[in-house]
Design an enzyme around this catalytic site. Structure first.
Site, PDB file in Angstrom:
ATOM      1  N   GLY A 208       0.834  -1.397  -0.044  1.00  0.00           N
ATOM      2  CA  GLY A 208       0.136  -0.044   0.096  1.00  0.00           C
ATOM      3  C   GLY A 208       0.820   1.087   0.083  1.00  0.00           C
TER       4      GLY A 208
ATOM      5  N   HIS B 214       7.860   6.535   5.412  1.00  0.00           N
ATOM      6  CA  HIS B 214       7.280   7.179   6.379  1.00  0.00           C
ATOM      7  C   HIS B 214       6.162   6.283   7.322  1.00  0.00           C
ATOM      8  CE1 HIS B 214       4.539   6.774   2.788  1.00  0.00           C
ATOM      9  NE2 HIS B 214       3.447   6.991   3.309  1.00  0.00           N
TER      10      HIS B 214
ATOM     11  N   HIS C 115       2.844   6.024   9.704  1.00  0.00           N
ATOM     12  CA  HIS C 115       1.446   6.685   9.867  1.00  0.00           C
ATOM     13  C   HIS C 115       1.292   6.212  11.302  1.00  0.00           C
ATOM     14  CE1 HIS C 115      -0.080   6.634   5.419  1.00  0.00           C
ATOM     15  NE2 HIS C 115       1.073   5.858   5.561  1.00  0.00           N
TER      16      HIS C 115
END
Length: 114
Positions: free
Chosen positions: A93, A100, A102
């Site tokens: 995804g 990064h 989330h």
């Protein structure tokens, strides 16, 4: 820095972002497509394409990103829990090829995630 990278452009100030946190290694800002009431992206200032590209020399940076996530969660009063996610590769995804983290919270998270 990678001149074609969206997050590198944000880091360089070429694209605005509401920086909710910044230190010498990382920044954090709200996701533009939030999946929870609280959804921040924590981005290292060093361009690393994905978790799959991480090497032993990135160990301190990766740990730092998780500590930033914990501190942001505390500051946002996510006392009932939160989720920390690193999407890696197309099947994982990942849509921006700059590692990064989330940070998602403010609602119950379900399993499996998707």
């Amino acid at each position: 820095m990678n001149t074609d990278c969206l997050f590198c452009k944000i880091l360089a100030g070429e694209i605005p972002a509401n920086r909710v946190y910044e230190d010498e290694y990382s920044i954090a800002f709200p996701d533009i497509n939030p999946q929870a009431p609280t959804h921040f992206l924590i981005v290292p200032k060093e361009h690393l394409a994905s978790q799959a590209k991480a090497l032993v020399e990135h160990e301190q940076l990766l740990g730092h990103l998780l500590v930033v996530a914990a501190n942001l969660a505390r500051s946002r009063k996510l006392d009932k829990g939160y989720r920390v996610v690193i999407n890696t590769g197309e099947d994982g995804g990942q849509t921006v090829h700059h590692l990064h983290v989330h940070l998602l919270g403010g609602r119950p998270m379900h399993w499996p995630p998707g």
